[in-house]
Each structure stands twice: as structure tokens, then as C-alpha cells.
Scaffold this active site. Structure first.
Site, PDB file in Angstrom:
ATOM      1  N   ASP A 164       0.802  -1.240   0.000  1.00 57.07           N
ATOM      2  CA  ASP A 164       0.000   0.000   0.000  1.00 57.07           C
ATOM      3  C   ASP A 164       0.835   1.290   0.000  1.00 57.07           C
ATOM      4  OD1 ASP A 164      -1.907  -1.956   0.287  1.00 57.07           O
ATOM      5  OD2 ASP A 164      -2.740  -1.230   2.167  1.00 57.07           O
ATOM      6  N   LYS A 177      -6.993  -5.131  -2.820  1.00 52.73           N
ATOM      7  CA  LYS A 177      -7.733  -5.640  -1.656  1.00 52.73           C
ATOM      8  C   LYS A 177      -8.631  -4.555  -1.116  1.00 52.73           C
ATOM      9  CE  LYS A 177      -3.903  -4.443   1.353  1.00 52.73           C
ATOM     10  NZ  LYS A 177      -4.611  -3.373   2.068  1.00 52.73           N
ATOM     11  N   CYS A 230      -1.721  -2.840   7.662  1.00 52.31           N
ATOM     12  CA  CYS A 230      -1.638  -3.758   6.515  1.00 52.31           C
ATOM     13  C   CYS A 230      -0.328  -4.536   6.470  1.00 52.31           C
ATOM     14  CB  CYS A 230      -1.902  -3.003   5.230  1.00 52.31           C
ATOM     15  SG  CYS A 230      -3.645  -2.483   5.121  1.00 52.31           S
TER      16      CYS A 230
HETATM   17  C1  VGL Z   1      -4.530   0.546   5.779  1.00 47.38           C
HETATM   18  C2  VGL Z   1      -6.141   1.371   7.186  1.00 47.38           C
HETATM   19  C3  VGL Z   1      -7.097   1.258   6.188  1.00 47.38           C
HETATM   20  C4  VGL Z   1      -3.093   0.172   5.581  1.00 47.38           C
HETATM   21  C5  VGL Z   1      -5.474   0.404   4.783  1.00 47.38           C
HETATM   22  O1  VGL Z   1      -2.639   0.120   4.413  1.00 47.38           O
HETATM   23  O2  VGL Z   1      -2.392  -0.067   6.590  1.00 47.38           O
HETATM   24  N1  VGL Z   1      -4.876   1.014   6.978  1.00 47.38           N
HETATM   25  N2  VGL Z   1      -6.749   0.770   4.993  1.00 47.38           N
END
Ligand code: VGL
Ligand code: ZN
Length: 199
Positions: free
Chosen positions: A10, A108, A153
Site C-alpha cells: 500500500d 484488496k 496492513c
Molecule cells: C490501511 C487502514 C485502512 C493500511 C489500509 O494500508 O495499513 N490502513 N486501509
């Protein structure tokens, strides 16, 4: 020889300074991640990828604020600001990320009714993303995880990677965390206890 993959979690605009769910110093890791890309044979990216109105957004729950927790059918769920909406600028990878060598992008969080922190399972810890099958079919048994956020994540991906039997290292210098109610310490301990190598 073990076959290794670098899994970059991410590293998207919304998790970097100026983004909707900015992680402090999120952009600082880009040069180091790029170095690791150059030095690793197989590179996989994950991309948080939510439809508008996703159930993990506080804005989808009247009266709720970001960073509050609610009960979902699959357990407690932290509510977030709207982020990483499919196709938005915020969902793009950081513009400095040298992602062209990535062999797979795994998206995701696209099911409206369930969030997904882990690259391997949705937050019900039962619905797979397909990543484990992909890696195993390719003979990859050793993973290095980097990216955002350390305590969400990245951590949930690392815990699931170990469960799947991958030799798993998290490069903490190439991660940054959110740290909500002590989540960073909690998740570092959980990773250590599970057998994740923290480097
Ligand atoms: C994430 C919160 C919501 C992350 C993704 O990538 O850690 N955290 N969505
Ligand atoms: Zn998300």
C-alpha cells in the site's frame, strides 16, 4: 536456493503526507523501497482499493467519526477517513515508487461490506485474496515485507504470511506506522511472537 519476493504494501498517495489517511513519514521510505526493488528478483505490490461508500469509511456510518471502532459481523473494525477509492489519485502508487518491475499487483478491500488489511485474507481472516496460491505456485517461499502501515496492513500481512509457512521478514526501516491506541507496539509484539523476523 530459496526463491524470494519483495512484497510492497500500500505505498499509495493516500497513505503519504497530503493524503486522506496520511501516515507520518510515509513518503520517506520510497528511496529505500526502490533500492530493495533493484535487489530483489520478484516484486509484488498491494493496492488498497475501495469502492466509494466502503463499510470501513466512517462516512458510511451516520454519527461515527474516523478512528472510532464498530462491531462488524466479522469482528471489531476501525473506521477510517474515505481513502484509496478505486481509480482516484489517492489510490495511485506514490509517484516516486519504481514499480515497473512488479510482477503482480494484488488489490484488496474491494468488497463493499468487508475491509482487508492483510495481503492474504480479508478482515474475516477466511476469504483469501489469492496471493498465497500465486506465490506458492511460483515456488516462492521467502518474503520481505515493506510499506504502509506497519501496524495495520504490513503487520496483518506478515502474520498471515507466517501462517502460510513463508519465511517472513519485515524491514521496519522501510515501513511507517499509524499507531492508534498503542497499535504499533501491540503489532510489533504480535509479529515477533508469531515468528516474523523484524529487521
Ligand atoms: C490501511 C487502514 C485502512 C493500511 C489500509 O494500508 O495499513 N490502513 N486501509
Ligand atoms: Zn483501506
Amino acid at each position: 536456493m530459496a526463491d524470494e519476493a519483495l512484497v510492497i504494501i500500500d505505498l499509495q498517495n493516500d497513505f503519504c503526507p497530503g493524503g486522506a489517511l496520511a501516515v507520518a513519514g510515509g513518503d520517506e521510505i520510497v528511496p529505500l523501497v526502490n533500492d530493495l526493488i533493484r535487489r530483489t528478483e520478484h516484486v509484488v505490490l498491494t493496492q488498497d482499493w475501495h469502492p466509494a461508500g466502503h463499510s470501513s469509511f466512517a462516512s458510511s456510518h451516520p454519527g461515527k467519526q474516523p478512528f472510532e471502532t464498530i462491531e462488524m459481523p466479522y469482528g471489531p473494525q476501525t473506521l477510517w477517513p474515505d481513502h484509496c477509492i478505486q481509480g482516484s489519485l489517492g489510490s495511485d502508487f506514490h509517484s516516486g515508487l519504481a514499480w515497473t518491475r512488479a510482477e503482480l499487483v494484488i488489490r484488496k478491500g474491494f468488497r463493499p461490506e468487508i475491509d482487508s488489511y492483510s495481503a492474504f485474507f480479508e478482515n474475516d481472516h477466511a476469504t483469501p485474496t489469492g496471493l498465497a496460491g500465486y506465490l506458492k505456485e511460483r515456488g516462492i517461499d521467502t518474503l520481505t515485507l515493506v510499506g504502509l502501515a506497519t501496524d495495520y496492513c504490513v503487520a496483518f500481512s506478515a502474520l498471515d504470511a507466517v501462517k502460510h509457512g513463508f519465511y517472513t521478514t519485515v524491514r521496519l526501516d522501510a515501513c511507517r506506522g499509524i499507531n492508534l491506541n498503542g497499535s504499533l507496539e501491540t503489532m510489533l509484539n504480535r509479529m515477533r511472537d508469531a515468528g516474523v523476523t523484524l529487521a
